[in-house]
Write an enzyme that holds these catalytic residues in place. Structure first.
Site: not given
Length: 169
Positions: A124, A140
């Site tokens: 991330d 995401d």
């Protein structure tokens, strides 16, 4: 009435879209590893948005840490359900938005699934520090936005009878 030609074009467009989005997700994660891992954050919008490297061993908001088997099972179940919808859905222009959203969802699910299988974590790197939002990645975004847009379509554009094709039998 759907034709085989129409179906083929729909599938081709969907697969190309999913492959491109999967590639884009993986490429941006590789860039994050190369340019952010072990380094200072990169501010894109001071006080609001920055790039921050994180190896996420859980799900959104850090829940279910190190439960890779659970994520793998959930991903396979979700992908099976989405593929079921794609196969059953009439290949007409009326359903094209939902059809494409299914492939965006597939790209996002596969992007994070691939990371979990290969790395045992998800990279991330996008951080909205203005509201201290959890750090996330493109996969995401694909999953969240496709589900949100599908919900809007279901509430505004489509009616319940538009999804009769999902009934078994």
């Amino acid at each position: 009435m759907r034709s085989k030609r129409n179906s083929g074009v729909f599938y081709l467009v969907g697969v190309v879209l999913a492959v491109f989005l999967f590639w884009l997700d993986q490429w941006t994660k590789q860039l994050a590893v190369a340019h952010l891992k072990g380094r200072e954050d990169i501010s894109l919008i001071p006080g609001a948005l920055k790039l921050h490297y994180l190896e996420n061993h859980g799900a959104a908001f850090g829940i279910l840490q190190n439960q890779q088997w659970l994520f793998a099972v959930l991903t396979v179940v979700i992908l099976a359900a989405v593929i079921y919808v794609i196969v059953r859905m009439p290949k007409t222009h009326h359903y094209l938005p939902v059809f494409l959203l299914c492939f965006v969802l597939i790209a996002g699910a596969l992007g994070n699934f691939y990371d979990r299988i290969v790395n045992h974590y998800v990279v991330d790197f996008i951080y909205f520090c203005l509201i201290d939002f959890p750090i996330f990645n493109l996969a995401d975004i694909y999953v969240t936005c496709s589900l949100f847009v599908f919900l809007l379509f279901f509430l505004i554009l489509y009616k319940e009878e538009d999804f009769q094709f999902l009934k078994l039998g």
